[in-house]
Design a protein around this motif. Structure first.
Motif, PDB file in Angstrom:
ATOM      1  N   ILE A  60     -24.578  28.085 102.061  1.00 14.17           N
ATOM      2  CA  ILE A  60     -25.045  26.704 101.959  1.00 14.17           C
ATOM      3  C   ILE A  60     -25.199  26.129 103.364  1.00 14.17           C
ATOM      4  O   ILE A  60     -24.300  26.238 104.200  1.00 14.17           O
ATOM      5  CB  ILE A  60     -24.060  25.846 101.145  1.00 14.17           C
ATOM      6  CG1 ILE A  60     -24.020  26.329  99.690  1.00 14.17           C
ATOM      7  CG2 ILE A  60     -24.441  24.373 101.208  1.00 14.17           C
ATOM      8  CD1 ILE A  60     -23.003  25.604  98.835  1.00 14.17           C
ATOM      9  N   ARG A  61     -26.357  25.526 103.617  1.00 20.25           N
ATOM     10  CA  ARG A  61     -26.622  24.893 104.905  1.00 20.25           C
ATOM     11  C   ARG A  61     -26.304  23.402 104.777  1.00 20.25           C
ATOM     12  O   ARG A  61     -26.873  22.702 103.934  1.00 20.25           O
ATOM     13  CB  ARG A  61     -28.091  25.092 105.288  1.00 20.25           C
ATOM     14  CG  ARG A  61     -28.462  24.588 106.667  1.00 20.25           C
ATOM     15  CD  ARG A  61     -29.945  24.773 106.893  1.00 20.25           C
ATOM     16  NE  ARG A  61     -30.299  26.176 106.970  1.00 20.25           N
ATOM     17  CZ  ARG A  61     -30.597  26.805 108.113  1.00 20.25           C
ATOM     18  NH1 ARG A  61     -30.554  26.153 109.254  1.00 20.25           N
ATOM     19  NH2 ARG A  61     -30.926  28.077 108.097  1.00 20.25           N
ATOM     20  N   THR A 101     -11.224  27.544 113.802  1.00 16.13           N
ATOM     21  CA  THR A 101     -12.502  27.343 113.112  1.00 16.13           C
ATOM     22  C   THR A 101     -12.814  25.870 112.949  1.00 16.13           C
ATOM     23  O   THR A 101     -13.929  25.410 113.224  1.00 16.13           O
ATOM     24  CB  THR A 101     -12.479  28.020 111.728  1.00 16.13           C
ATOM     25  OG1 THR A 101     -12.275  29.426 111.894  1.00 16.13           O
ATOM     26  CG2 THR A 101     -13.785  27.794 110.986  1.00 16.13           C
ATOM     27  N   VAL A 102     -11.820  25.097 112.513  1.00 14.78           N
ATOM     28  CA  VAL A 102     -12.029  23.658 112.285  1.00 14.78           C
ATOM     29  C   VAL A 102     -12.294  22.941 113.607  1.00 14.78           C
ATOM     30  O   VAL A 102     -13.191  22.093 113.691  1.00 14.78           O
ATOM     31  CB  VAL A 102     -10.814  23.046 111.565  1.00 14.78           C
ATOM     32  CG1 VAL A 102     -10.969  21.527 111.467  1.00 14.78           C
ATOM     33  CG2 VAL A 102     -10.658  23.642 110.172  1.00 14.78           C
ATOM     34  N   PHE A 113     -22.335  27.674 105.591  1.00 17.57           N
ATOM     35  CA  PHE A 113     -21.025  27.981 105.032  1.00 17.57           C
ATOM     36  C   PHE A 113     -21.226  29.023 103.931  1.00 17.57           C
ATOM     37  O   PHE A 113     -21.972  28.794 102.978  1.00 17.57           O
ATOM     38  CB  PHE A 113     -20.378  26.722 104.460  1.00 17.57           C
ATOM     39  CG  PHE A 113     -20.180  25.622 105.476  1.00 17.57           C
ATOM     40  CD1 PHE A 113     -19.060  25.619 106.284  1.00 17.57           C
ATOM     41  CD2 PHE A 113     -21.132  24.617 105.636  1.00 17.57           C
ATOM     42  CE1 PHE A 113     -18.875  24.615 107.236  1.00 17.57           C
ATOM     43  CE2 PHE A 113     -20.955  23.616 106.571  1.00 17.57           C
ATOM     44  CZ  PHE A 113     -19.823  23.615 107.378  1.00 17.57           C
ATOM     45  N   TYR A 114     -20.537  30.154 104.072  1.00 12.98           N
ATOM     46  CA  TYR A 114     -20.688  31.246 103.108  1.00 12.98           C
ATOM     47  C   TYR A 114     -19.356  31.507 102.413  1.00 12.98           C
ATOM     48  O   TYR A 114     -18.320  31.740 103.054  1.00 12.98           O
ATOM     49  CB  TYR A 114     -21.153  32.525 103.790  1.00 12.98           C
ATOM     50  CG  TYR A 114     -21.335  33.683 102.822  1.00 12.98           C
ATOM     51  CD1 TYR A 114     -22.564  33.909 102.211  1.00 12.98           C
ATOM     52  CD2 TYR A 114     -20.274  34.536 102.503  1.00 12.98           C
ATOM     53  CE1 TYR A 114     -22.734  34.947 101.298  1.00 12.98           C
ATOM     54  CE2 TYR A 114     -20.442  35.577 101.596  1.00 12.98           C
ATOM     55  CZ  TYR A 114     -21.665  35.778 101.002  1.00 12.98           C
ATOM     56  OH  TYR A 114     -21.824  36.803 100.102  1.00 12.98           O
ATOM     57  N   VAL A 131     -17.985  30.521 108.480  1.00 13.02           N
ATOM     58  CA  VAL A 131     -18.825  29.498 109.108  1.00 13.02           C
ATOM     59  C   VAL A 131     -19.715  30.154 110.159  1.00 13.02           C
ATOM     60  O   VAL A 131     -19.231  30.867 111.033  1.00 13.02           O
ATOM     61  CB  VAL A 131     -17.972  28.390 109.761  1.00 13.02           C
ATOM     62  CG1 VAL A 131     -18.876  27.320 110.354  1.00 13.02           C
ATOM     63  CG2 VAL A 131     -17.017  27.784 108.741  1.00 13.02           C
ATOM     64  N   ILE A 132     -21.010  29.896 110.067  1.00 14.52           N
ATOM     65  CA  ILE A 132     -21.959  30.487 111.004  1.00 14.52           C
ATOM     66  C   ILE A 132     -22.857  29.391 111.565  1.00 14.52           C
ATOM     67  O   ILE A 132     -23.312  28.506 110.820  1.00 14.52           O
ATOM     68  CB  ILE A 132     -22.851  31.553 110.308  1.00 14.52           C
ATOM     69  CG1 ILE A 132     -21.993  32.624 109.654  1.00 14.52           C
ATOM     70  CG2 ILE A 132     -23.799  32.190 111.306  1.00 14.52           C
ATOM     71  CD1 ILE A 132     -21.783  32.440 108.187  1.00 14.52           C
TER      72      ILE A 132
END
Length: 236
Positions: A60-61, A101-102, A113-114, A131-132
């Motif tokens: 999801i973007r 990451t956060v 987000f995968y 997260v990419i």
């Protein structure tokens, strides 16, 4: 740095991580480059929150709009809530023990987000997704791992190895064979097996590496048969 250099030559690899890689039989940069992915996450078709399915993992973007303060639920378990939007619906994301990451997420920036998605009335939820950055979307390599390594770590070291030693990869097939079977160079194959520029590039990389592996197997079998015939001949 060259292909025989120890992994500690790469950024982010110390003595401790070098020992972790050794569990996979990887001791130098050249061996790392030949540690091929076991598969890929296809992020080329990211979805809107409305179109996302909760039947299987999806990409999801969405743009980050809010980050909560990290809360320590119990000893060893820290939870952070992040809210993102695709400008139509909201995505509530929960991260567990993921401070790095956060902290790297920036308000107002768009990410992919995968992970597993759960639909809600006003949007959806995800727990601990990958997260990419949007510019890195495509085919995300997933590597054979051991305890102490993640695919994200291996990818980072692989990029460093290619940047420093990608031009040192030697061709192992003749020009005649490359042209006859329409194969790409070994250097191109290794670059695209790790970080394919597209589906076609990935398929060309696979074709080249499979061909080389099959050729080596065939030549090895011929050598064994030749030795057996020689041994049988000497027996009389």
């Amino acid at each position: 740095m060259d292909l025989s250099s120890p992994l500690t030559s790469l950024k982010g690899v110390g003595e401790k991580r070098q020992k972790v890689y050794e569990k996979l039989g990887i001791t130098n940069v050249g061996e790392l480059l030949e540690h091929y992915p076991r598969g890929y996450l296809d992020l080329t078709g990211s979805l809107t929150i409305k179109d996302a399915s909760d039947e299987h993992p999806c990409a999801i973007r969405a743009t980050v709009t809010q980050k909560s303060i990290t809360k320590l639920i119990r000893k060893g378990l820290a939870v952070t809530k992040v809210r993102a939007t695709d400008m139509e619906r909201d995505l509530q994301i929960t991260f567990f023990n993921a401070k790095y990451t956060v902290d790297a997420l920036e308000i107002g920036e768009e990410y992919i987000f995968y992970g597993d998605f759960t639909r809600r009335m006003t949007g959806g939820e995800m727990n601990s997704p990958i997260v990419i950055k949007t510019e890195e979307s495509g085919f995300l390599p997933q590597y054979p791992l051991t305890e102490g390594l993640s695919s994200k770590m291996v990818s980072a070291q692989m990029k460093s190895a290619l940047e420093n030693c990608g031009d040192l990869i030697k061709e192992t097939l003749s020009t005649e064979i490359l042209e006859k079977y329409n194969l790409c160079s070994k250097a191109e194959a290794i670059r695209n097996i790790h970080f394919p520029s597209g589906e076609e590039a990935l398929e060309r990389a696979k074709k080249r590496l499979i061909f080389e592996e099959f050729l080596a197997f065939t030549l090895g079998m011929s050598l064994v048969k030749g030795k057996n015939r020689t041994a049988d001949g000497n027996a009389f």
